[in-house]
Design a protein around this motif. Sequence first.
Motif, PDB file in Angstrom:
ATOM      1  N   SER A 229      38.271  40.716  29.682  1.00  0.00           N
ATOM      2  CA  SER A 229      36.728  40.030  29.839  1.00  0.00           C
ATOM      3  C   SER A 229      35.828  40.483  28.909  1.00  0.00           C
ATOM      4  O   SER A 229      35.699  41.660  28.202  1.00  0.00           O
ATOM      5  CB  SER A 229      36.293  40.243  31.268  1.00  0.00           C
ATOM      6  OG  SER A 229      35.964  41.797  31.514  1.00  0.00           O
TER       7      SER A 229
ATOM      8  N   ASN B 265      44.650  40.696  32.171  1.00  0.00           N
ATOM      9  CA  ASN B 265      43.375  39.850  31.978  1.00  0.00           C
ATOM     10  C   ASN B 265      42.291  40.573  31.104  1.00  0.00           C
ATOM     11  O   ASN B 265      42.342  41.799  31.431  1.00  0.00           O
ATOM     12  CB  ASN B 265      42.695  39.420  33.207  1.00  0.00           C
ATOM     13  CG  ASN B 265      43.152  40.314  34.322  1.00  0.00           C
ATOM     14  OD1 ASN B 265      42.342  41.417  34.458  1.00  0.00           O
ATOM     15  ND2 ASN B 265      44.131  39.890  35.234  1.00  0.00           N
TER      16      ASN B 265
ATOM     17  N   PRO C 164      39.440  31.722  37.375  1.00  0.00           N
ATOM     18  CA  PRO C 164      39.446  33.122  36.788  1.00  0.00           C
ATOM     19  C   PRO C 164      40.563  33.833  37.475  1.00  0.00           C
ATOM     20  O   PRO C 164      40.995  33.571  38.608  1.00  0.00           O
ATOM     21  CB  PRO C 164      38.172  33.587  37.208  1.00  0.00           C
ATOM     22  CG  PRO C 164      37.632  32.735  38.346  1.00  0.00           C
ATOM     23  CD  PRO C 164      38.401  31.429  38.453  1.00  0.00           C
ATOM     24  N   SER C 165      41.044  34.890  36.696  1.00  0.00           N
ATOM     25  CA  SER C 165      41.871  35.984  37.146  1.00  0.00           C
ATOM     26  C   SER C 165      41.320  36.327  38.399  1.00  0.00           C
ATOM     27  O   SER C 165      40.233  36.737  38.913  1.00  0.00           O
ATOM     28  CB  SER C 165      41.887  37.070  36.158  1.00  0.00           C
ATOM     29  OG  SER C 165      42.299  38.254  36.826  1.00  0.00           O
TER      30      SER C 165
ATOM     31  N   GLY D 163      33.037  37.943  40.386  1.00  0.00           N
ATOM     32  CA  GLY D 163      34.097  37.304  39.971  1.00  0.00           C
ATOM     33  C   GLY D 163      34.153  36.014  40.209  1.00  0.00           C
ATOM     34  O   GLY D 163      35.183  35.267  40.064  1.00  0.00           O
TER      35      GLY D 163
ATOM     36  N   HIS E 117      36.652  43.567  37.194  1.00  0.00           N
ATOM     37  CA  HIS E 117      36.041  43.564  35.882  1.00  0.00           C
ATOM     38  C   HIS E 117      34.749  43.480  35.789  1.00  0.00           C
ATOM     39  O   HIS E 117      33.772  44.294  35.089  1.00  0.00           O
ATOM     40  CB  HIS E 117      36.601  42.192  34.932  1.00  0.00           C
ATOM     41  CG  HIS E 117      38.053  42.222  34.599  1.00  0.00           C
ATOM     42  ND1 HIS E 117      38.067  42.489  33.340  1.00  0.00           N
ATOM     43  CD2 HIS E 117      39.204  42.056  34.953  1.00  0.00           C
ATOM     44  CE1 HIS E 117      39.379  42.347  32.801  1.00  0.00           C
ATOM     45  NE2 HIS E 117      39.987  42.278  34.084  1.00  0.00           N
TER      46      HIS E 117
ATOM     47  N   SER F 209      43.490  32.436  35.148  1.00  0.00           N
ATOM     48  CA  SER F 209      44.754  33.013  35.860  1.00  0.00           C
ATOM     49  C   SER F 209      45.893  32.119  35.669  1.00  0.00           C
ATOM     50  O   SER F 209      45.984  30.948  35.284  1.00  0.00           O
ATOM     51  CB  SER F 209      44.489  32.889  37.442  1.00  0.00           C
ATOM     52  OG  SER F 209      45.488  33.193  38.196  1.00  0.00           O
TER      53      SER F 209
ATOM     54  N   VAL G   2      35.942  35.508  31.489  1.00  0.00           N
ATOM     55  CA  VAL G   2      37.127  36.187  31.880  1.00  0.00           C
ATOM     56  C   VAL G   2      38.180  35.211  31.289  1.00  0.00           C
ATOM     57  O   VAL G   2      38.286  33.991  31.606  1.00  0.00           O
ATOM     58  CB  VAL G   2      37.207  36.865  33.226  1.00  0.00           C
ATOM     59  CG1 VAL G   2      36.992  35.431  34.027  1.00  0.00           C
ATOM     60  CG2 VAL G   2      38.463  37.420  33.387  1.00  0.00           C
TER      61      VAL G   2
ATOM     62  N   VAL H 130      32.227  33.870  34.906  1.00  0.00           N
ATOM     63  CA  VAL H 130      32.024  34.489  36.565  1.00  0.00           C
ATOM     64  C   VAL H 130      30.643  35.502  36.599  1.00  0.00           C
ATOM     65  O   VAL H 130      30.241  35.960  35.466  1.00  0.00           O
ATOM     66  CB  VAL H 130      33.421  35.173  36.792  1.00  0.00           C
ATOM     67  CG1 VAL H 130      34.605  34.523  36.736  1.00  0.00           C
ATOM     68  CG2 VAL H 130      33.750  36.498  36.020  1.00  0.00           C
TER      69      VAL H 130
ATOM     70  N   THR I 246      33.219  31.923  40.239  1.00  0.00           N
ATOM     71  CA  THR I 246      32.674  30.848  39.133  1.00  0.00           C
ATOM     72  C   THR I 246      32.237  29.441  39.980  1.00  0.00           C
ATOM     73  O   THR I 246      32.635  29.405  40.854  1.00  0.00           O
ATOM     74  CB  THR I 246      33.959  30.759  38.243  1.00  0.00           C
ATOM     75  OG1 THR I 246      33.601  29.744  37.113  1.00  0.00           O
ATOM     76  CG2 THR I 246      34.986  29.979  39.050  1.00  0.00           C
TER      77      THR I 246
ATOM     78  N   GLU J 227      41.690  39.209  39.450  1.00  0.00           N
ATOM     79  CA  GLU J 227      41.110  40.732  39.221  1.00  0.00           C
ATOM     80  C   GLU J 227      39.393  40.583  38.701  1.00  0.00           C
ATOM     81  O   GLU J 227      39.193  41.682  38.218  1.00  0.00           O
ATOM     82  CB  GLU J 227      41.854  41.343  38.482  1.00  0.00           C
ATOM     83  CG  GLU J 227      43.039  41.756  39.369  1.00  0.00           C
ATOM     84  CD  GLU J 227      44.326  41.845  38.374  1.00  0.00           C
ATOM     85  OE1 GLU J 227      44.568  40.983  37.687  1.00  0.00           O
ATOM     86  OE2 GLU J 227      45.228  42.911  38.766  1.00  0.00           O
ATOM     87  N   ALA J 228      39.067  39.427  38.456  1.00  0.00           N
ATOM     88  CA  ALA J 228      37.718  39.266  37.802  1.00  0.00           C
ATOM     89  C   ALA J 228      36.437  40.176  38.372  1.00  0.00           C
ATOM     90  O   ALA J 228      35.928  40.676  37.725  1.00  0.00           O
ATOM     91  CB  ALA J 228      37.539  37.632  37.843  1.00  0.00           C
TER      92      ALA J 228
END
Lengths: 207, 207, 207, 207
Positions: B42, B40, B85-86, B76, B92, B57, B54, B72, B78, B88-89
């Motif tokens: 961003s 992913n 979102p992923s 992470g 990030h 997913s 980002v 996000v 939203t 893992e946001a």
Amino acid sequence: MRPGEADPGEADPGEHVGRALAAECARYAAMGWMRGTSGNLSVVVGRDPLRLAVTVSGKDKGELTADDVVLVDAAGRTDDPVRVPSAEAALHGRIAAVSGAGAVVHVHALAPVVAAERSPGGVGLRDLEMLKGFGRHAHDDLVVVPVVPNSQDMRVLGDAFEAGFRPDVPALLVARHGVYVWGDDLLQARHRLECLEWLLRFEVGIS
Amino acid sequence: MRPGEADPGEADPGEHVGRALAAECARYAAMGWMRGTSGNLSVVVGRDPLRLAVTVSGKDKGELTADDVVLVDAAGRTDDPVRVPSAEAALHGRIAAVSGAGAVVHVHALAPVVAAERSPGGVGLRDLEMLKGFGRHAHDDLVVVPVVPNSQDMRVLGDAFEAGFRPDVPALLVARHGVYVWGDDLLQARHRLECLEWLLRFEVGIS
Amino acid sequence: MRPGEADPGEADPGEHVGRALAAECARYAAMGWMRGTSGNLSVVVGRDPLRLAVTVSGKDKGELTADDVVLVDAAGRTDDPVRVPSAEAALHGRIAAVSGAGAVVHVHALAPVVAAERSPGGVGLRDLEMLKGFGRHAHDDLVVVPVVPNSQDMRVLGDAFEAGFRPDVPALLVARHGVYVWGDDLLQARHRLECLEWLLRFEVGIS
Amino acid sequence: MRPGEADPGEADPGEHVGRALAAECARYAAMGWMRGTSGNLSVVVGRDPLRLAVTVSGKDKGELTADDVVLVDAAGRTDDPVRVPSAEAALHGRIAAVSGAGAVVHVHALAPVVAAERSPGGVGLRDLEMLKGFGRHAHDDLVVVPVVPNSQDMRVLGDAFEAGFRPDVPALLVARHGVYVWGDDLLQARHRLECLEWLLRFEVGIS
């Protein structure tokens, strides 16, 4: 006219040299040999005094345009008000001056760096058909590609190159860095580079 | 404006950020670094408060469109009613907050994971030209890329990242998982990632 | 008509043979199997007497046109006033004469050369599904691909080939050089080559 | 509708299934996973009775058209007067029947075959993020991908598959042959295959 061939008497390398350099960079980038902004290519555009068209510094080598080339003298200096030549332009100049090459390519392929790491005194190649593509014989002809330590001082690198220079070995391995290959023009340099990279992958793979 | 560059005061990341993220994903997917739906990317689109665009997913990273991006916050989260979102946001966001980076890329290239497996305490790199493309020196400058254990809890990963964070090492290896690299924008992150991946292939190849 | 198929009674191989050979070369070049100007392909265009259309010497194999093909006799000689056939055309002729093949491909893939280096007496393959794509059985059928020493004398290579020839093994490994594969036409030769290269990568990878 | 998705009540798989299968084959061929004419893909087009659209036998998998697909029953038999289904169609049918999958892909990637050679009793994977892309957990979840001996008898292969079948392992390694992966549709099967291939390259690379 072959790719990147320039009239040595021409004042301006012109767009065709820029286009040829950008196209060669895109090819090498696609092969993974110019990761990040690494590597640089040059074409000799004048001999007396020596002048080269060299790729600019800091740009993605897969995305150059014909304009991303800068004229430099034998020491890698430019009077271009905008474009910054590769920091290694001076070594390109030194190689072109000493070898008489018309094109010099420098890439960060992996196998040459691994081979240099294993053979810091020089990489010996012999009795391999691909040596013909490097300008040598396929039999009974030992080719030793010189390895020099890496440096950020182009005079140091240039002196090391010149100390080990032999007219029949158109390549230089810079330890923990990359490989230089040269030829009459970009196409010959490409073919020699591709053959040398194959040879070094073979050496690395069987050792 | 460089790829993926966004006006930090802009309310909506806009289509150009989405296009840039999709194009970078397609590039990495073609290199085999985003197999399946993995990885992913961003871009920071606001600093106060921190907001990132980002990639969504679960989609094939070689087939994203400009619309497959979601806004996000630093954690992470939203408020997008549709796009997910992923997972893992949040990492990030943590990386962007701590490092000040403008873009974070996370891919599942193989060499970083193999290198982390061999050096769970951190991967040391030194005296290699490619370190310049990672923002460091080619000589006498030891770079230790931190390795953290994998986790599904982004706070745990974020704490481990922050504990080992050094402003001069713009990358994180997550063991048995993948690599994060960041920079001012997507292009700088790309170049650092490409150079780091080369360096880790070199390390894996000679050890 | 399959790619590269020629009417054996046709006087001139015609443009379609040239196009097919150029297209196959571009495919193999993109796979890294024809680095530099290495490798050469041929199609039989007449049997009585034997005549072949073979790729010209010295050109970049990724950039051939339909015109970069030359007609040769069984000994690799041409009366073409301009185009120079590959130096290995005589071995193509020998292989076509002895085996009855309609197409012969010679590439410098790496795995065959590494496999030949490790097994100079011949590379044994057995109990592998991919052998079916090489024209053999997947079980209980030992295939020994012959290895001959490299030479620049095509009669020496040809004699070595013929001494080890078996009708059920459509390939020849030339040590420290490359691989020859043949079939009824370019497509069958391609499929056999691709399967053999896979098999040799497997052998090299597990040993 | 996702790629290759078919209405299970539809009498004829129709052109969209053929196009989707051809496109997936071209993708895998470009990755080197369908060398020669190897590998085959299928999509379930009816459940009661089970019917699949499967790629035809013997063609270059990088050059299929939407027409190179044939309808078969659960045993891999067809009443198509022209097109010949893959010899392995019966195993596709068996896998679809036992697992309930909507798509089955079989490719000859190298890493799965090397992994199976090293671990003939089954390849264990655990604590790797990429397992999520295979439908499993990234932590504390041992996945054992079964390995069965190769055979030309699809009933023997099918029995061996069924004996080792677990609903939570959507893949089968056939020793010295290749890998089968399945999912709800071609896209899910692709993602699982890409993740499994990555995981097996990791296993092969670190062992």
